[in-house]
Design a protein around this motif. Structure first.
Motif, PDB file in Angstrom:
ATOM      1  N   GLU A   1      13.755 -19.035   5.828  1.00 59.42           N
ATOM      2  CA  GLU A   1      14.615 -19.384   6.874  1.00 59.42           C
ATOM      3  C   GLU A   1      13.844 -20.168   7.797  1.00 59.42           C
ATOM      4  N   GLN A   2      12.617 -19.923   7.997  1.00 59.66           N
ATOM      5  CA  GLN A   2      11.866 -20.670   8.877  1.00 59.66           C
ATOM      6  C   GLN A   2      11.019 -21.738   8.229  1.00 59.66           C
ATOM      7  N   GLY A   3      11.228 -21.916   6.857  1.00 56.48           N
ATOM      8  CA  GLY A   3      10.806 -22.980   6.339  1.00 56.48           C
ATOM      9  C   GLY A   3       9.278 -23.115   5.692  1.00 56.48           C
ATOM     10  N   ASN A   4       8.694 -21.978   5.938  1.00 53.99           N
ATOM     11  CA  ASN A   4       7.367 -21.627   5.336  1.00 53.99           C
ATOM     12  C   ASN A   4       7.647 -21.671   3.804  1.00 53.99           C
ATOM     13  N   LEU A   5       8.724 -21.124   3.181  1.00 55.29           N
ATOM     14  CA  LEU A   5       8.691 -21.308   1.847  1.00 55.29           C
ATOM     15  C   LEU A   5       9.938 -22.151   1.545  1.00 55.29           C
ATOM     16  N   ARG A   6       9.717 -23.322   0.501  1.00 60.23           N
ATOM     17  CA  ARG A   6      10.988 -24.023   0.550  1.00 60.23           C
ATOM     18  C   ARG A   6      11.222 -24.171  -1.128  1.00 60.23           C
ATOM     19  N   CYS A   7      12.260 -24.335  -1.660  1.00 54.13           N
ATOM     20  CA  CYS A   7      12.640 -24.251  -3.093  1.00 54.13           C
ATOM     21  C   CYS A   7      13.412 -25.512  -3.336  1.00 54.13           C
ATOM     22  N   GLU A   8      12.973 -26.228  -4.254  1.00 56.31           N
ATOM     23  CA  GLU A   8      13.510 -27.627  -4.695  1.00 56.31           C
ATOM     24  C   GLU A   8      14.097 -27.536  -6.140  1.00 56.31           C
TER      25      GLU A   8
ATOM     26  N   VAL B   1      19.045 -33.485 -11.713  1.00 57.16           N
ATOM     27  CA  VAL B   1      19.291 -33.678 -10.137  1.00 57.16           C
ATOM     28  C   VAL B   1      18.499 -32.855  -9.274  1.00 57.16           C
ATOM     29  N   GLU B   2      17.852 -33.227  -8.499  1.00 57.90           N
ATOM     30  CA  GLU B   2      17.038 -32.329  -7.586  1.00 57.90           C
ATOM     31  C   GLU B   2      17.790 -32.126  -6.286  1.00 57.90           C
ATOM     32  N   LEU B   3      17.636 -30.872  -6.121  1.00 57.77           N
ATOM     33  CA  LEU B   3      18.409 -30.248  -4.768  1.00 57.77           C
ATOM     34  C   LEU B   3      17.327 -30.011  -3.715  1.00 57.77           C
ATOM     35  N   LYS B   4      17.593 -30.287  -2.412  1.00 52.90           N
ATOM     36  CA  LYS B   4      16.936 -30.109  -1.466  1.00 52.90           C
ATOM     37  C   LYS B   4      17.672 -29.234  -0.321  1.00 52.90           C
ATOM     38  N   ASN B   5      16.797 -29.085   0.851  1.00 50.16           N
ATOM     39  CA  ASN B   5      17.573 -28.647   2.016  1.00 50.16           C
ATOM     40  C   ASN B   5      18.236 -27.121   1.929  1.00 50.16           C
ATOM     41  N   ILE B   6      17.424 -26.208   1.168  1.00 49.04           N
ATOM     42  CA  ILE B   6      17.900 -24.779   0.951  1.00 49.04           C
ATOM     43  C   ILE B   6      17.372 -24.101   1.668  1.00 49.04           C
ATOM     44  N   ASN B   7      17.761 -23.155   2.568  1.00 49.25           N
ATOM     45  CA  ASN B   7      16.832 -22.308   3.299  1.00 49.25           C
ATOM     46  C   ASN B   7      17.244 -20.892   3.340  1.00 49.25           C
ATOM     47  N   SER B   8      17.717 -20.444   2.263  1.00 49.33           N
ATOM     48  CA  SER B   8      17.583 -18.877   2.036  1.00 49.33           C
ATOM     49  C   SER B   8      17.910 -18.896   0.652  1.00 49.33           C
ATOM     50  N   PHE B   9      17.233 -17.383   0.249  1.00 48.84           N
ATOM     51  CA  PHE B   9      17.778 -16.919  -1.105  1.00 48.84           C
ATOM     52  C   PHE B   9      19.310 -17.061  -1.652  1.00 48.84           C
ATOM     53  N   ARG B  10      20.010 -16.757  -0.743  1.00 48.53           N
ATOM     54  CA  ARG B  10      21.425 -16.808  -1.167  1.00 48.53           C
ATOM     55  C   ARG B  10      21.886 -18.148  -1.393  1.00 48.53           C
ATOM     56  N   PHE B  11      21.506 -19.239  -0.618  1.00 50.59           N
ATOM     57  CA  PHE B  11      21.918 -20.443  -0.777  1.00 50.59           C
ATOM     58  C   PHE B  11      21.069 -21.267  -2.074  1.00 50.59           C
ATOM     59  N   VAL B  12      20.040 -20.625  -2.626  1.00 47.55           N
ATOM     60  CA  VAL B  12      19.626 -21.130  -3.762  1.00 47.55           C
ATOM     61  C   VAL B  12      20.335 -20.898  -4.814  1.00 47.55           C
ATOM     62  N   ARG B  13      20.912 -19.537  -4.825  1.00 48.61           N
ATOM     63  CA  ARG B  13      21.951 -19.308  -5.717  1.00 48.61           C
ATOM     64  C   ARG B  13      23.104 -20.170  -5.734  1.00 48.61           C
ATOM     65  N   ASP B  14      23.848 -20.078  -4.472  1.00 48.29           N
ATOM     66  CA  ASP B  14      25.141 -20.836  -4.219  1.00 48.29           C
ATOM     67  C   ASP B  14      24.819 -22.372  -4.703  1.00 48.29           C
ATOM     68  N   ALA B  15      23.702 -23.035  -4.069  1.00 49.74           N
ATOM     69  CA  ALA B  15      23.730 -24.397  -4.477  1.00 49.74           C
ATOM     70  C   ALA B  15      23.384 -24.603  -6.172  1.00 49.74           C
ATOM     71  N   ILE B  16      22.683 -23.644  -6.536  1.00 54.39           N
ATOM     72  CA  ILE B  16      22.554 -24.146  -8.261  1.00 54.39           C
ATOM     73  C   ILE B  16      23.860 -23.903  -8.938  1.00 54.39           C
ATOM     74  N   GLU B  17      24.660 -22.805  -8.564  1.00 57.01           N
ATOM     75  CA  GLU B  17      25.917 -22.550  -9.166  1.00 57.01           C
ATOM     76  C   GLU B  17      26.743 -23.722  -8.992  1.00 57.01           C
ATOM     77  N   TYR B  18      26.832 -23.986  -7.645  1.00 59.04           N
ATOM     78  CA  TYR B  18      27.785 -25.356  -7.435  1.00 59.04           C
ATOM     79  C   TYR B  18      27.419 -26.314  -8.114  1.00 59.04           C
ATOM     80  N   GLU B  19      26.094 -26.602  -8.324  1.00 63.57           N
ATOM     81  CA  GLU B  19      25.737 -27.953  -9.058  1.00 63.57           C
ATOM     82  C   GLU B  19      26.083 -27.870 -10.436  1.00 63.57           C
ATOM     83  N   VAL B  20      25.998 -27.092 -11.070  1.00 63.90           N
ATOM     84  CA  VAL B  20      26.105 -26.326 -12.407  1.00 63.90           C
ATOM     85  C   VAL B  20      27.886 -27.017 -12.534  1.00 63.90           C
TER      86      VAL B  20
END
Lengths: 98, 479
Positions: free
Chosen positions: B188-195, B212-231
């Motif tokens: 959430e504070q951005g000191n760990l970012r996942c792309e 496709v590269e995904l950016k701007n993901i700032n929580s563990f939940r959004f990592v899942r949500d973003a990947i599932e959406y993109e798939v």
């Protein structure tokens, strides 16, 4: 080595420079000449010479992890064309969503 | 819609916990007023020269060793050139051809199977500043405090196959970074970012699809949500005969979808070249070994040790090691009270609940291991019932009192005194003659009812074990 007009346009874009249409040919010539000049280096026999990116042989210049004083906000922004509340101001980067 | 095989590789940017920046001595403290932590070096002023932070190098080596990487002896830094207002120099100092860590792996468990995720590289680079966009403003604001903060970019091979895999990988990686004390690990504070880089293919034997590269993901939940959406998005495009564009997409948490990042914000031609302002960095095997011996026990081996030493179930060990502080707390407790199962039960249950409610780590617990153990000993000695112990836990935790004096003051001590218990028992037997004769007629299940009555009469303070024992005795005598 030849740098054509298209390449000139690409380099200008990367450098965010606007080059008038009429000058592109001239830049193409100049850049090509520079590269041809530097190309002479290829004539040197480098067989057995390890590749390097520096002629300085000193290595491992490190500093300890100790924070020191920074600029004041006024000093930091003193040269900025525009600043506000301690921020640098730049032309808007992102368009508003409709 | 056709079902596709998912292939994912992940880039993680971990902000290293140094006090000062990677190439200058400005502080890295988060949340200070804008542009109060800048200097000629991180502002990119002409003539200023970068000098490398020794601790950042050590931290990178620690991570590399923990991720089973080879640590490169001859390191160079390169300039990655692009224009953006958060990058005052016009280039980012990074490592390109010679990353400090290479060819490692991390074992994670996803879908209940262990999986080895290969780490392709981890390299050091400096962070950019922060742009602040305000709606309808004609300018963007730039804060360069973060500029030059050390980052370690950790890149996997395309070994992940689902959002669950990525989640498991990220959690394991985060645990390791936190055990090594090199990163705060806060997405959430951005000191760990996942792309994540995501591509699809029809079968496992096909070549990789366009990613496709995904950016701007700032929580563990959004990592899942973003990947599932993109798939889902890519599956739909491919099913309808379309093609995937190689692009960067941003996760929009409000809309719950990924959107194309405009090409204006991208630069593909970075023209990397060796930074002439920095000297080469040679890491001797002695230096690397001296860091290797200081590595702490890592989460995966600690988990195995907890399972083997204390016979804990795997799930319990997993919860305990999820934070180093929690595992330390548990082990401190077991030192004082050698009943690991009881201790883990309380640490994972009552204690963790209080910690989570306050969103704090076990090392900041209001209740020390010694205080928790005092409470468990009171139960163990029969001074209070388990039920009472559970009930008073939140109050004890919040107040930080000594459990012994708290129990005395509140009059919660369990009644184990035989004389006192017998008075309750006699009273219950007198008031329930029907159940007494049922019991004596052979219906032993009534005993539970009678014990309940005694507990009720004692207002829950009677020692149930003792009541059981005395009640049986009394019933056999009165027959």
């Amino acid at each position: 080595m030849n740098i054509d007009k298209e390449e000139v346009e690409h380099i200008a874009m990367l450098a965010r420079l606007t080059i008038p249409e009429g000058e592109k040919e001239q830049f193409s010539e100049h850049l090509s000449q520079i590269l041809t000049f530097v190309d002479q280096l290829r004539e040197v026999d480098t067989e057995g010479v390890p590749q390097t990116s520096t002629i300085v042989t000193e290595t491992n210049v490190l500093r300890e992890d100790i924070p020191r004083d920074s600029f004041t906000v006024e000093q930091a922004t003193a040269n900025a064309p525009q600043s506000l509340d301690g921020f640098f101001l730049v032309p808007k980067i992102i368009a508003d969503r409709d | 819609m056709m079902s596709y095989h998912v292939v994912i590789g992940v880039e993680v940017h971990a902000q290293l916990r140094t006090q000062s920046k990677l190439f200058c001595s400005c502080a890295t403290t988060f949340g200070h007023s804008p542009n109060s932590q800048t200097c000629p070096v991180c502002l990119g002023m002409p003539g200023s020269l970068p000098v490398l932070n020794q601790l950042a190098i050590e931290m990178a080596i620690r991570v590399g060793l923990a991720l089973n990487c080879t640590i490169r002896a001859d390191n160079h830094f390169a300039r990655k050139n692009y224009f953006y207002p958060d990058l005052p120099k016009g280039y980012q100092i990074s490592q390109y051809e010679a990353p400090i860590c290479e060819n490692g792996w991390l074992e994670v468990s996803s879908h209940e199977t262990a999986k080895r995720i290969r780490i392709c590289r981890a390299h050091l680079e400096e962070d950019a500043g922060k742009n602040v966009h305000q709606p309808r403003a004609t300018e963007s604001r730039v804060d360069l405090n973060r500029t030059g903060t050390p980052l370690l970019e950790i890149v996997t091979e395309p070994d992940l196959r689902s959002a669950e895999d990525v989640d498991a990988y990220l959690r394991s990686l985060r645990e390791i970074l936190m055990y090594l004390d090199v990163c705060d690990g806060n997405m959430e504070q951005g000191n760990l970012r996942c792309e994540p880089n995501i591509s699809l293919r029809a079968t496992e034997n096909d070549p990789f699809g366009t990613k496709v590269e995904l950016k701007n993901i700032n929580s563990f939940r959004f990592v899942r949500d973003a990947i599932e959406y993109e798939v889902r998005r890519q599956s739909k495009v491919l099913s309808e005969g379309g093609t995937i564009q190689q692009e960067t997409r941003l996760w929009d948490e409000v809309q719950g979808q990924t959107v194309v990042m405009r090409s204006k914000e991208e630069a593909h031609d970075y023209r990397y070249f060796p930074d002439p302002d920095l000297l080469a960095l040679n890491l001797s095997s002695e230096m690397i070994d001296s860091i290797r011996v200081t590595l702490p026990e890592l989460p995966s081996s600690r988990k195995q040790r907890l399972i083997q030493t204390f016979q804990l179930p795997e799930d319990d060990a997993e919860i305990l090691i999820s934070s180093k502080a929690l595992a330390d707390y548990f082990e401190a407790c077991v030192q004082l009270f050698p009943h690991p199962k009881t201790v883990s039960h309380w640490v994972m249950g009552e204690l963790l609940r209080e910690l989570n409610t306050r969103n704090i780590s076990a090392q900041d617990s209001f209740m020390t291991p010694a205080q928790l153990i005092k409470l468990l000993q009171l139960v163990d000695q029969g001074s209070i019932s388990l039920k009472v112990a559970r009930e008073i836990f939140p109050e004890l935790y919040a107040g930080g009192q000594n459990p012994e004096s708290f129990v005395q003051e509140q009059g919660l001590s369990q009644v184990s005194d035989e004389g006192a218990l017998m008075r309750f028992i006699q009273e219950v037997l007198l008031n329930h003659p029907a159940q007494v004769s049922q019991y004596q007629g052979g219906k032993e299940t009534v005993l539970g009812f009678l014990v309940g009555q005694v507990m009720k009469a004692s207002q829950g303070k009677a020692n149930p074990g003792k009541v059981n024992e005395l009640l049986k005795k009394a019933l056999s005598q009165s027959s």
